[in-house]
Design a protein around this motif. Structure first.
Motif, PDB file in Angstrom:
ATOM      1  N   UNK A 250       0.992  -1.126   0.073  1.00  0.00           N
ATOM      2  CA  UNK A 250       0.026   0.010  -0.080  1.00  0.00           C
ATOM      3  C   UNK A 250       0.956   1.396  -0.027  1.00  0.00           C
ATOM      4  N   UNK A 251       2.052   1.178   0.621  1.00  0.00           N
ATOM      5  CA  UNK A 251       2.938   2.298   0.730  1.00  0.00           C
ATOM      6  C   UNK A 251       3.431   2.835  -0.438  1.00  0.00           C
ATOM      7  N   UNK A 252       3.798   1.789  -1.285  1.00  0.00           N
ATOM      8  CA  UNK A 252       4.499   1.779  -2.609  1.00  0.00           C
ATOM      9  C   UNK A 252       3.447   2.308  -3.680  1.00  0.00           C
ATOM     10  N   UNK A 253       2.335   1.947  -3.588  1.00  0.00           N
ATOM     11  CA  UNK A 253       1.177   2.249  -4.258  1.00  0.00           C
ATOM     12  C   UNK A 253       0.775   3.692  -4.161  1.00  0.00           C
ATOM     13  N   UNK A 254       1.022   4.118  -2.818  1.00  0.00           N
ATOM     14  CA  UNK A 254       0.658   5.438  -2.528  1.00  0.00           C
ATOM     15  C   UNK A 254       1.691   6.550  -3.196  1.00  0.00           C
ATOM     16  N   UNK A 255       2.953   6.026  -2.949  1.00  0.00           N
ATOM     17  CA  UNK A 255       4.084   6.754  -3.501  1.00  0.00           C
ATOM     18  C   UNK A 255       3.991   6.912  -5.030  1.00  0.00           C
ATOM     19  N   UNK A 256       3.567   5.737  -5.464  1.00  0.00           N
ATOM     20  CA  UNK A 256       3.684   6.133  -7.127  1.00  0.00           C
ATOM     21  C   UNK A 256       2.490   6.979  -7.550  1.00  0.00           C
TER      22      UNK A 256
ATOM     23  N   UNK B 123      10.283   0.294 -11.244  1.00  0.00           N
ATOM     24  CA  UNK B 123      10.931   0.381  -9.717  1.00  0.00           C
ATOM     25  C   UNK B 123       9.563  -0.042  -9.119  1.00  0.00           C
ATOM     26  N   UNK B 124       8.433   0.839  -9.195  1.00  0.00           N
ATOM     27  CA  UNK B 124       7.374   0.454  -8.280  1.00  0.00           C
ATOM     28  C   UNK B 124       6.634  -0.798  -8.460  1.00  0.00           C
ATOM     29  N   UNK B 125       6.835  -1.273  -9.996  1.00  0.00           N
ATOM     30  CA  UNK B 125       6.032  -2.618 -10.292  1.00  0.00           C
ATOM     31  C   UNK B 125       6.957  -3.638  -9.378  1.00  0.00           C
ATOM     32  N   UNK B 126       8.205  -3.644  -9.429  1.00  0.00           N
ATOM     33  CA  UNK B 126       9.093  -4.629  -9.018  1.00  0.00           C
ATOM     34  C   UNK B 126       8.894  -4.691  -7.276  1.00  0.00           C
ATOM     35  N   UNK B 127       9.118  -3.285  -6.968  1.00  0.00           N
ATOM     36  CA  UNK B 127       8.995  -3.098  -5.469  1.00  0.00           C
ATOM     37  C   UNK B 127       7.539  -3.521  -4.832  1.00  0.00           C
ATOM     38  N   UNK B 128       6.636  -3.340  -5.700  1.00  0.00           N
ATOM     39  CA  UNK B 128       5.184  -4.085  -5.231  1.00  0.00           C
ATOM     40  C   UNK B 128       5.254  -5.319  -5.061  1.00  0.00           C
ATOM     41  N   UNK B 129       5.621  -6.073  -6.221  1.00  0.00           N
ATOM     42  CA  UNK B 129       5.747  -7.499  -6.320  1.00  0.00           C
ATOM     43  C   UNK B 129       6.592  -8.044  -4.967  1.00  0.00           C
ATOM     44  N   UNK B 130       7.789  -7.412  -4.913  1.00  0.00           N
ATOM     45  CA  UNK B 130       8.725  -7.810  -3.917  1.00  0.00           C
ATOM     46  C   UNK B 130       7.884  -7.933  -2.614  1.00  0.00           C
ATOM     47  N   UNK B 131       7.625  -6.803  -2.130  1.00  0.00           N
ATOM     48  CA  UNK B 131       6.961  -6.179  -0.946  1.00  0.00           C
ATOM     49  C   UNK B 131       5.921  -7.108  -0.635  1.00  0.00           C
ATOM     50  N   UNK B 132       4.896  -7.358  -1.510  1.00  0.00           N
ATOM     51  CA  UNK B 132       3.713  -8.075  -1.367  1.00  0.00           C
ATOM     52  C   UNK B 132       3.807  -9.489  -1.282  1.00  0.00           C
ATOM     53  N   UNK B 133       4.618 -10.173  -1.969  1.00  0.00           N
ATOM     54  CA  UNK B 133       4.890 -11.420  -2.155  1.00  0.00           C
ATOM     55  C   UNK B 133       5.901 -12.159  -1.674  1.00  0.00           C
ATOM     56  N   UNK B 134       6.616 -11.681  -0.958  1.00  0.00           N
ATOM     57  CA  UNK B 134       8.135 -12.530  -0.643  1.00  0.00           C
ATOM     58  C   UNK B 134       7.662 -13.478   0.666  1.00  0.00           C
ATOM     59  N   UNK B 135       6.431 -13.480   1.026  1.00  0.00           N
ATOM     60  CA  UNK B 135       6.230 -14.595   1.926  1.00  0.00           C
ATOM     61  C   UNK B 135       5.302 -15.740   1.389  1.00  0.00           C
ATOM     62  N   UNK B 136       5.088 -15.707   0.251  1.00  0.00           N
ATOM     63  CA  UNK B 136       4.306 -16.635  -0.462  1.00  0.00           C
ATOM     64  C   UNK B 136       5.148 -17.824  -0.561  1.00  0.00           C
ATOM     65  N   UNK B 137       4.455 -19.077  -0.649  1.00  0.00           N
ATOM     66  CA  UNK B 137       5.313 -20.294  -0.815  1.00  0.00           C
ATOM     67  C   UNK B 137       4.864 -21.094  -1.988  1.00  0.00           C
ATOM     68  N   UNK B 138       5.535 -21.686  -2.415  1.00  0.00           N
ATOM     69  CA  UNK B 138       5.455 -22.463  -3.849  1.00  0.00           C
ATOM     70  C   UNK B 138       4.366 -23.413  -3.765  1.00  0.00           C
ATOM     71  N   UNK B 139       3.786 -23.973  -2.524  1.00  0.00           N
ATOM     72  CA  UNK B 139       2.806 -24.831  -2.583  1.00  0.00           C
ATOM     73  C   UNK B 139       1.500 -24.082  -2.169  1.00  0.00           C
ATOM     74  N   UNK B 140       1.406 -22.806  -2.211  1.00  0.00           N
ATOM     75  CA  UNK B 140       0.392 -22.030  -1.806  1.00  0.00           C
ATOM     76  C   UNK B 140       0.163 -21.993  -0.289  1.00  0.00           C
TER      77      UNK B 140
END
Length: 376
Positions: free
Chosen positions: A240-246, A259-276
């Motif tokens: 949300x912070x990165x979306x607001x900044x953009x 930058x913001x596209x990659x930043x959003x992906x890294x920030x939102x999804x780095x705790x996702x697991x391969x098995x869901x």
């Protein structure tokens, strides 16, 4: 004195040109094959050279002269019309016999002025490009400083140290460089700019923790189920912070958008697991952005080998074993394979980057005041 230079071996043509040479001008001559043919401030190039040495060689000669800033005028003294030949060779102009001093003077002045203007324009363009390059470098430096400042803000509230910011950046870059030629990753990663942006945005992966209460972030014991649910919201807060900044950018550049596209992906999804089984969205497999899959391995490795107030640092070998054990369940199998190939590199980074980021405990009230004074 302006120097004209005749290139060719037609003596009668050269003699006639000598007679037409204006006052305050000099004229020299050389054969087409001579090492001294590229000289003077204006070259008078004999059309007969085309028959003798070939069109392609003559075009190459004219191009070399242009590169040296010397205009070329094609000349001839026979009865043929070589205007089209002059154009084919790339000459700036042409002049045929009989050669009149006034015409030769006029053409010489015009093409010397054009050459001078072109040279000045090229110099100005180079100066402008140098200024742009310098500005870009300064802008990138400021951008990186702001990113690290934002990352440091998150670390003030978190148990993890600033070194975690730097280490994860280097882990991520190492993995991305290894994976950039893999068929599953090449389309997204085979680009230096993307890898550079991933390196920079990696430090923002936990920026959402600034919104998590201190009593949860700094709790030395295991979190309760309710507390863990609150902690699991930090990827959303960061996103949300990165979306607001953009959204605040009036005219975002392509680089800023990426930058913001990659930043959003890294920030939102780095705790996702391969098995869901991860969070916050329960994505699985290829639903997880590539950059987040890379970040997940880097983040977990550093969390294992780093000391925190609530745990001791574990050995590198244990971290490797745990990540390998999570292959195909927690982590993308391809990323894990790349990690195992780079395991020694990860260990070196963890050692070399230790202590590179100022620790909060080093900033007492007294030396913070000193830093403020020094910055004025």
């Amino acid at each position: 004195m302006t120097r004209l230079h005749y290139v060719g071996n037609q003596l009668s043509t050269f003699t006639e040109l000598q007679s037409a040479t204006p006052d305050n001008y000099s004229i020299g001559n050389s054969d087409f094959l001579s090492n001294t043919s590229l000289q003077g401030e204006l070259i008078l190039f004999d059309a007969a050279c085309v028959d003798q040495f070939g069109l392609q060689n003559c075009k190459h000669f004219v191009q070399l002269a242009k590169s040296a800033g010397i205009p070329v005028i094609m000349v001839w003294s026979d009865s043929a019309d070589h205007q089209l030949l002059a154009i084919d060779c790339g000459c700036a102009d042409y002049l045929c016999s009989p050669f009149h001093r006034s015409i030769l003077l006029s053409k010489a002045k015009i093409h010397r002025q054009l050459a001078s203007t072109d040279h000045l324009f090229t110099e100005q363009q180079q100066l402008l490009e140098n200024a742009r390059s310098s500005y870009r470098e300064e802008l990138l430096s400021v951008q990186e400083a702001i990113i690290l400042s934002m990352s440091a803000l998150a670390r003030i509230k978190d148990h993890s140290t600033g070194d975690h910011i730097l280490r994860t950046q280097y882990y991520v870059k190492a993995l991305a460089e290894r994976l950039r030629y893999h068929p599953d990753f090449a389309e997204e990663l085979d680009d230096d700019q993307v890898i550079d942006l991933l390196y920079k945005t990696a430090s923002l992966h936990d920026i959402g923790k600034v919104a998590i209460p201190d009593k949860i972030l700094q709790k030395p014991d295991k979190l309760s189920a309710a507390e863990y649910e609150i902690m699991k919201q930090h990827p959303r807060y960061g996103f949300q912070a990165l979306c607001t900044a953009e959204s605040l950018l009036r005219k975002p550049t392509e680089t800023a958008t990426n930058f913001f596209r990659i930043g959003r992906q890294v920030t939102l999804s780095h705790h996702e697991h391969w098995d869901g089984s991860g969070y916050p969205e329960g994505l699985c497999g290829n639903q997880i952005p590539i950059v987040a899959r890379i970040m997940a391995v880097a983040d977990v490795y550093d969390a294992i080998v780093s000391r925190r107030p609530y745990k001791n640092a574990h050995p590198h070998s244990l971290a490797v074993n745990q990540i390998v054990a999570g292959k195909g369940t927690l982590f993308d199998p391809v990323v894990v394979d790349a990690f195992t190939e780079l395991a020694d590199t990860f260990e070196k980074i963890s050692v070399l980057m230790d202590g590179q980021f100022p620790h909060l405990s080093d900033l007492t009230l007294q030396n913070i005041e000193d830093l403020i004074t020094q910055s004025r």
